[in-house]
Design an enzyme around this catalytic site. Structure first.
Site, mmCIF file in Angstrom:
data_model
loop_
_atom_site.group_PDB
_atom_site.id
_atom_site.type_symbol
_atom_site.label_atom_id
_atom_site.label_comp_id
_atom_site.label_asym_id
_atom_site.label_seq_id
_atom_site.Cartn_x
_atom_site.Cartn_y
_atom_site.Cartn_z
ATOM 1 N N GLU A 1 0.878 -1.171 0.000
ATOM 2 C CA GLU A 1 0.000 0.000 0.000
ATOM 3 C C GLU A 1 0.913 1.218 0.000
ATOM 4 O OE1 GLU A 1 -2.263 1.178 3.502
ATOM 5 O OE2 GLU A 1 -3.932 1.758 2.204
ATOM 6 N N ARG B 1 4.627 -12.736 11.677
ATOM 7 C CA ARG B 1 4.848 -11.337 11.368
ATOM 8 C C ARG B 1 6.284 -10.928 11.671
ATOM 9 N NH1 ARG B 1 0.632 -6.936 13.710
ATOM 10 N NH2 ARG B 1 1.868 -5.137 13.154
ATOM 11 N N LYS C 1 3.796 2.832 11.192
ATOM 12 C CA LYS C 1 3.926 4.209 10.718
ATOM 13 C C LYS C 1 3.610 5.218 11.817
ATOM 14 C CE LYS C 1 1.619 3.140 7.084
ATOM 15 N NZ LYS C 1 0.656 3.080 5.999
#
Ligand SMILES: [Zn+2]
Length: 572
Positions: free
Chosen positions: A105, A325, A335
């Site tokens: 993304e 992960r 972020k």
């Protein structure tokens, strides 16, 4: 190399890696990558690439391999075999039929997690001689920014990832609308004008709203209203007819489309109704023919929804492969947390060497090969949560740097040392104890030296110390200047060996030493970046920007951009 030959070489490489069929796009990129001057001749480059691809694709795989071996044996690397031996096989994978994707993304800079998952998708596509898509999941106009698209392309290239096709989800808006209408026509989607809060509450308690019972005509009319601007942002969404009591809450009539009144960096204001993540991904994975979705566990609940959307539309579902992960201790990839660091003034940019962004890691002196090897050796398909330790990545990086990094002298917190009874002159010191290819330098030596502060502070009168490659000295007194006397040039046993810098030719050096950004979950580490000042030997001035050297007894450091000799410490 002539243009034709260059094109042929890369077309062969591309074909060999993809079951015998090359594509012009990656070939052109490789040609320009090898010779950036070709940008000026892009027309000729394209033609040469097309011709080469045509020729190569008419050959058999064996012939391609043979020809590549003659033309550029270095490209038929053994690394490939080595790497693939270490990866667990992909379930349900068939040679030549695997399709995977890089689905970034473009709403932030690429980080180490993207790198590792991108590498897995790439390596598996290559291992099974399949194909890899780069597909930007860019259907949230408020979040996506042009610079982020390029951050991913650049980052993937840096890691040696080659993709066969590239597209943006935002390219397919008309198609998304068609599929939406099909679902509405089937009675499987409805336009809901409940408030966000009401939808959230109803989903929580498992109740349907009154809009769910609307007939197809009403829904089509309202959908038309969404597209034509009769509704404003937040006034209507298109929702899936799921199951409001489903134990997987993502199945409780999730929104498929919403209105976003914000220009998109690529399509401007042409579209105002945007698909949500799950809908766009379901359709795109089908359109791209994705066979294997490699993803981390936090997306697991979404598989069911995406599979359901595809099953309604008669599309085949991919095989999901889950890995844990990529979380690193002390350095969030989130972020939000990184932005908090920038906003606190502790870091200025996203390429800060403390950041887990690709640019941050590169600036710190982490090699792309290290990330590759780390990914291959550390990833297992597992449901288990695990936190990676940076020290493991550093260890891999060190192993790769050790045989090829020049050794240089740097004295942190320097203290002067005066040697009596030494005639001075010049000494030749190799840049590497074993790798003779790195050569050597001649250092002018005299009476006065800088030595590291911590070593000087530990000295006592009477101590014997060896200045590496140069001489032994006996300490006479320790003050602002350490006074010592010459004790011969031949190495002695059991004597501490230290680095040194002649005062006359010393170069001022600053080394930034990055540490963990967070002390625990939410506590920012106020001392995450230390600045160590000192002097380097004159050869330090010749270190190029981006070169990584080892400052002896200090660590591996990369020369940062700028005129001053500023280095960033990668690790010990
Ligand atoms: Zn409603």
């Amino acid at each position: 190399m002539r243009l034709e030959e260059l094109a042929l070489k890369w077309a062969l490489k591309n074909a060999v890696e993809h079951g015998g069929k090359a594509l012009p796009g990656p070939v052109i990129a490789k040609m320009i990558g090898e010779d950036s001057g070709l940008r000026e001749r892009i027309g000729e480059v394209k033609e040469a690439a097309m011709r080469a691809v045509e020729r190569v694709n008419s050959m058999g795989l064996e012939e391609q391999r043979r020809l590549l071996g003659e033309l550029a044996p270095e490209l038929l690397e053994e690394r490939r075999v080595e790497e693939e031996k270490k990866l667990p096989p992909l379930p349900g994978a068939e040679k030549g039929k695997v399709v995977t994707r890089l689905p970034p993304e473009p709403s932030g800079y690429m980080h180490v997690g993207h790198a590792m998952s991108g590498l897995l998708n790439y390596l598996y596509a290559r291992m099974y001689e399949g194909r890899l898509w780069l597909r930007f999941e860019d259907t949230d106009p408020r979040k996506v920014k042009p610079e982020y698209y390029e951050s991913f392309r650049k980052g993937y290239r840096w890691l040696g990832i080659e993709w066969d096709h590239e597209k943006n989800n935002s390219d397919d808006m008309e198609l998304f609308y068609e599929y939406a209408e099909r679902l509405i026509g089937m009675g499987k989607a409805y336009v809901c004008s409940c408030s966000v809060e009401r939808v959230r509450e109803l989903r929580r308690i498992g109740e349907e709203c009154e809009h769910r019972g609307q007939d197809v005509e009403t829904n089509l009319r309202l959908w038309e209203g969404m597209l034509s601007g009769r509704f404003r942002e937040g006034e209507a969404t298109l929702r899936l007819v799921g199951d409001m009591k489903h134990k997987n809450t993502t199945m409780r009539d999730p929104a498929l489309f919403r209105i976003v009144e914000h220009p998109h960096p690529l399509t401007g204001t042409r579209y105002r109704v945007w698909p949500l993540y799950d809908f766009a991904v379901s359709i795109e994975d089908h359109l791209c023919g994705v066979t294997h979705v490699l993803r981390t566990s936090e997306f697991a609940l979404r598989d069911e929804l995406q599979n359901y959307i595809r099953s309604l539309l008669g599309m085949r579902n991919p095989i999901y492969v889950e890995y844990s992960r990529f979380e690193f201790r002390g350095t969030p990839v989130s972020k939000r947390k990184l932005r908090a660091i920038i906003e606190s003034g502790l870091a200025r940019s996203w390429d800060d060497p403390r950041f887990p962004t690709i640019e941050g890691l590169r600036r710190r002196g982490i090699l792309p090969e290290a990330i590759r090897e780390f990914t291959i050796t550390q990833t297992g398909f597992t449901y288990a949560e695990r936190i990676y330790d940076w020290s493991l990545l550093y260890a891999v990086n060190r192993k790769l740097l050790d045989p090829k990094a020049r050794r240089l002298f740097f004295t942190p917190e320097p203290v002067k040392l005066r040697v009596r009874g030494f005639e001075g002159g010049e000494v030749e010191a190799p840049y590497h104890p074993e790798n003779k290819e790195l050569g050597s330098r001649r250092i002018r030596v005299g009476e006065l030296y800088y030595v590291p502060g911590p070593d000087a502070r530990a000295m006592r009168p009477g101590d014997l110390v060896r200045l590496k490659y140069l001489m032994n000295v006996r300490v006479l007194s320790v003050g602002e200047v350490v006074e010592a006397e010459f004790q011969g040039r031949e190495p002695l046993r059991d004597v501490k060996i230290i680095q040194w810098v002649p005062v006359e030719d010393a170069v001022e050096v600053e080394v930034l030493v990055p540490g963990p950004l967070y002390l625990d979950e939410d506590e920012i580490n106020p001392e995450s970046l230390k600045v160590v000042k000192g002097f380097g030997e004159s050869a330090v001035a010749s270190v190029d920007v981006d070169e990584i050297v080892q400052f002896e007894r200090f660590g591996f450091c990369r020369r940062d951009r700028g005129d001053k000799a500023v280095f960033i410490k990668a690790h010990d």
